[in-house]
Design a protein around this motif. Sequence first.
Motif, short mmCIF file in Angstrom:
data_model
loop_
_atom_site.label_atom_id
_atom_site.label_comp_id
_atom_site.label_asym_id
_atom_site.label_seq_id
_atom_site.Cartn_x
_atom_site.Cartn_y
_atom_site.Cartn_z
N LEU A 383 -28.88 -33.63 -14.61
CA LEU A 383 -27.88 -32.94 -13.81
C LEU A 383 -28.12 -31.44 -13.98
O LEU A 383 -28.09 -30.93 -15.10
N THR A 403 -29.12 -39.29 -9.53
CA THR A 403 -27.66 -39.27 -9.70
C THR A 403 -27.02 -40.56 -9.20
O THR A 403 -25.92 -40.91 -9.64
N PHE A 433 -22.21 -36.43 -6.18
CA PHE A 433 -23.54 -36.25 -6.75
C PHE A 433 -24.56 -36.19 -5.62
O PHE A 433 -24.49 -36.95 -4.65
#
Length: 474
Positions: A383, A403, A433
């Motif tokens: 991330l 993600t 995401f």
Amino acid sequence: MTLPVIALVGRPNVGKSTLFNYLTRTRDALVADYPGLTRDRKYGRVKRGEKAYLLVDTGGITDNVDGIDSVAKRQVQIALEEADAVLFLVDVREGMNSADQAITDMLRKLDKPVILVANKIDGINADIATAEFHRLGIGEPVSIAATHGRGVNELLQRVSAILPEEEEPTEEELQDQGVAIAIVGRPNVGKSTLVNRLLGEERVVVFDEAGTTRDSVYIPFERDGKKYTLIDTAGMRRRAKVTLVVEKFSIIKALQSVEKANVVIYLIDASEGITDQDQHLLGMVLDAGRALIIGFNKWDGLTHDQRELIKRQTAVKLPFLDFAEKHSISALHGSGVGKLFDVVHKLYDAAMVDMSTSVLTQILKDALAAHQPPQVHGRRVKLKHAHQGGRNPPIIVIHGNQTESLSAAYERYLINYYRQKLKLEGTPIRIVFKSPKNPFKEIKNKLSDRQLFKKKRLMEHNKKKRIADKKKKK
């Protein structure tokens, strides 16, 4: 903005509930338990792409005018009165019959768009199977297999094309509206009493202005120099003017009012406890993403044991609303009502907060340092950075790799971490995401359902051929 309403109608067992569950992505269909409303009508919220709408599933009707079928038909008529558009489902495997023609005759009397949906096409030739339904004369049918989702994308495109265009409110309109507060809940829990109590405070200036959207009443007023708009889902009208059962309690009205609100006050009759209907309605409020106050009304009339029971019920039945503000009030006597305005402003500020990219990214790095995401197939999910994607509710967009493989548990961890660091109380937080696009996946998504079906059949044929060739060699 007002959410459009789409009704699902058709004979029994044509796949209405299957399509309903597929579109709403849930099997917890909302069913009204108010006397006079049968359990055949289900309500759900659909959000696909940029458009959202409310979906109403009805009980199957036949051409029999007697007994329970007449009751089901009446429920369908009520759903059609509420709807902006209709999805008429037919079963291609059973073919067309007199009930389909009877429903068609009913729909012809409506001045509303209708989409004919031919269901259960999996494994058969759709063109041949749907040919006879052209005789109904209500347009080209859309072929789907609701169980597997085949053809649903094309159906959604047709739905988007017939939905009324909604205009986003301007900044000036939002300022004139002030803080929009929707008061919702089951019948007879004290909604109208609370509305009158809120409007009856000293230094309140009331502008008598009723809304026109599906009979909900919008009441702009001022208190201490601040602007508000109360959205009364009870409908402040005389009982003599309420003719239909659905007018006494319309889930559609309540859900549309929630969509228009900044803050929702959900009222529960504490003397009756938290019912299944409360759970369903609160779940819909959560889906809409609105800041939430749960008001336990008639609290002053409870014994100590009853109050403890309510607290236990809240912990057991509403664990998904741990972020919501809970307040004990008496709308009739006014105890605890005055504090609601302070809470409303706190929740409004949280729902409309502006978050800088640098702050959100730094919080993300801190969250990752405290607890790394789990590995997926031996690789760590990365991330990278975050930014704000919207308000009311606050939306945080996080970019990274893989993600889509993140678990719901880790998403909840990030939501709670952001809530703690940003001190956002009373409002849900949504995390979106995003990963770099996969070009091979894009090519696959561009293939039509029919192409995918043909490709699958070809792969199965080639597989059988390889197996047969191996047997010959042996």
